[in-house]
Motif scaffolding. Structure first.
Motif, PDB file in Angstrom:
ATOM      1  N   ASN A 190       0.807  -1.220   0.000  1.00 43.06           N
ATOM      2  CA  ASN A 190       0.000   0.000   0.000  1.00 43.06           C
ATOM      3  C   ASN A 190       0.839   1.268   0.000  1.00 43.06           C
ATOM      4  O   ASN A 190       0.287   2.363   0.022  1.00 43.06           O
ATOM      5  N   GLN A 191       2.143   1.092  -0.058  1.00 39.51           N
ATOM      6  CA  GLN A 191       3.014   2.264   0.008  1.00 39.51           C
ATOM      7  C   GLN A 191       2.704   3.274  -1.101  1.00 39.51           C
ATOM      8  O   GLN A 191       2.692   4.469  -0.882  1.00 39.51           O
TER       9      GLN A 191
ATOM     10  N   LEU B  51       7.288   6.885   5.574  1.00 42.17           N
ATOM     11  CA  LEU B  51       6.126   6.581   6.421  1.00 42.17           C
ATOM     12  C   LEU B  51       6.013   5.063   6.634  1.00 42.17           C
ATOM     13  O   LEU B  51       5.695   4.606   7.730  1.00 42.17           O
ATOM     14  N   SER B  52       6.296   4.302   5.594  1.00 39.30           N
ATOM     15  CA  SER B  52       6.257   2.840   5.727  1.00 39.30           C
ATOM     16  C   SER B  52       7.260   2.380   6.773  1.00 39.30           C
ATOM     17  O   SER B  52       6.954   1.521   7.599  1.00 39.30           O
ATOM     18  N   ARG B  53       8.449   2.956   6.728  1.00 38.48           N
ATOM     19  CA  ARG B  53       9.472   2.560   7.712  1.00 38.48           C
ATOM     20  C   ARG B  53       9.037   2.945   9.118  1.00 38.48           C
ATOM     21  O   ARG B  53       9.265   2.223  10.079  1.00 38.48           O
ATOM     22  N   LEU B  54       8.380   4.076   9.209  1.00 35.21           N
ATOM     23  CA  LEU B  54       7.912   4.542  10.520  1.00 35.21           C
ATOM     24  C   LEU B  54       6.844   3.596  11.086  1.00 35.21           C
ATOM     25  O   LEU B  54       6.908   3.190  12.253  1.00 35.21           O
ATOM     26  N   ILE B  55       5.894   3.227  10.254  1.00 34.85           N
ATOM     27  CA  ILE B  55       4.841   2.314  10.735  1.00 34.85           C
ATOM     28  C   ILE B  55       5.450   0.953  11.078  1.00 34.85           C
ATOM     29  O   ILE B  55       5.062   0.310  12.052  1.00 34.85           O
ATOM     30  N   ASN B  56       6.434   0.554  10.304  1.00 33.20           N
ATOM     31  CA  ASN B  56       7.147  -0.688  10.603  1.00 33.20           C
ATOM     32  C   ASN B  56       7.826  -0.641  11.965  1.00 33.20           C
ATOM     33  O   ASN B  56       7.850  -1.639  12.691  1.00 33.20           O
ATOM     34  N   SER B  57       8.365   0.511  12.320  1.00 30.96           N
ATOM     35  CA  SER B  57       9.054   0.597  13.609  1.00 30.96           C
ATOM     36  C   SER B  57       8.035   0.574  14.752  1.00 30.96           C
ATOM     37  O   SER B  57       8.312   0.035  15.821  1.00 30.96           O
TER      38      SER B  57
END
Ligand code: AHM
Ligand code: MG
Length: 336
Positions: free
Chosen positions: A15-16, A26-32
């Motif tokens: 969904n990126q 933002l994807s990396r942030l949600i992953n963290s």
């Protein structure tokens, strides 16, 4: 058809491209956040063993001091986001001031700030009742590469880029939105992965559950008192059912699935209510609206309120659209 076996990691990648700004940050942030949630979940699940393995204030087997779970959760979320160097600032319900990240490095390009309530409802931990983490993400408004300022945090909720919660319940779920609907993921503890279990979550437009701390009834504004009486009246599909866990995330989660309204009104004791606009109300309001629900302070849309301070409190009414509108009608018609 949603792929029921999809993991949160896969979902984020897939969904990126639908995010407004697609740098992958933002994807990396949600992953963290996903990662920190798993670590906190592990600790929350052990809470009942505290009498056996040591209470807060004791020293654990590694010689480290045991922390209270809300302090632990705060540290874990902040550490995870700071170490991975993916945000430029964090504000937490547990901290007096916001935290500036990477202000020494002039080349840092991070553009997101996170506001977080690391362990909401933590007084419920002692009695084995669900608690949650709530998060809210904005793009900074000050120039990239400079230290964040208060202005970056005091944005209206309608500027949120993403928001969500983790509910540490009978199962652990991560539910979030990036402005394109709400999706819920359930943790399989055996494997340590979140799976898409609740695609496109929606509040039923009407509901039959009301959630409010009725112990404060005598202190409530007249409009709320009358709305509560309306909920209890024998007419049409009423009386409604009263359900109040006292853990915002859990009360919200149930109401979103079953249809209901959550209220934390102002009272004489708490003239602005109890809940925090930035850490609790705005993210829940974003989720509610993305799930076809509504959130208001009784008169104004929560996400249109201009914050004036980090730890600001507001009255909060949130849930199924028709129920919130009815409560607002009672507020309007019963001015004291
Ligand atoms: P907290 O941030 O100190 O945990 O307080 C927030 C919690 C919410 O989760 C919950 O809905 C509310 O406080 C319950 O408050 P009360 O005990 O006054 O009904
Ligand atoms: Mg809280």
């Amino acid at each position: 058809m949603p792929n029921k076996k999809q993991t949160l990691g896969e979902f984020i990648i897939e969904n990126q491209s639908s995010f407004k700004y697609t740098s992958g940050e933002l994807s990396r942030l949600i992953n963290s956040i996903r990662l920190a949630a798993k670590v906190v979940n592990h600790e929350v699940n052990k809470a009942g063993l505290v009498d056996i393995i040591g209470a807060a204030g004791d020293t654990n087997i590694q010689g480290e001091d045991q922390q209270k779970l809300d302090v632990y959760a705060n540290d874990k979320f902040i550490q995870t986001m700071t170490k991975r160097n993916i945000v430029c600032g964090i504000a937490s319900e547990e901290e007096d001031d916001f935290i500036t990240i990477n202000s020494q490095d002039e080349n840092h390009q991070n553009k997101y700030v996170v506001l977080i309530d690391p362990l909401d409802g933590s007084s419920n931990i002692d009695v084995n009742v669900s608690v949650g983490t709530i998060f809210s993400i904005y793009r900074r408004v000050t120039p990239v590469g400079t230290p964040v300022t208060m202005e970056d945090f005091l944005q209206k909720g309608n500027q949120q880029v993403a928001a969500g919660y983790v509910v540490y319940g009978t199962s652990t779920m991560l539910v979030y939105t990036t402005g394109d609907g709400v999706n819920g993921f359930t943790l399989n503890p055996a494997i340590g992965s979140f799976y898409l279990s609740h695609p496109n979550m929606q509040f039923p437009e009407d509901g039959t559950i009301y959630s409010v701390n009725e112990g404060n009834y005598v202190h409530f504004p007249l409009g709320i008192k009358k709305y509560i009486k309306y909920c209890q009246e024998e007419k049409d599909n009423r009386p409604y059912t009263s359900r109040y866990i006292g853990s915002l995330v859990s009360d919200f989660h149930r109401n979103m699935i079953k249809g209901g309204i959550y209220m934390y009104p102002k009272s004489y004791k708490a003239p602005n209510g109890k809940l925090r606009l930035l850490y609790e109300c705005n993210p829940m309001a974003f989720l509610a609206e993305q799930a076809n629900g509504k959130a208001s302070d009784g008169y104004t849309r929560i996400m249109d309120i201009k914050p004036t301070e980090l730890h600001q409190r507001v009255p909060f009414i949130c849930g199924s659209k028709n129920m919130v509108e009815k409560a607002e009608e009672f507020m309007r018609d019963n001015v004291e």
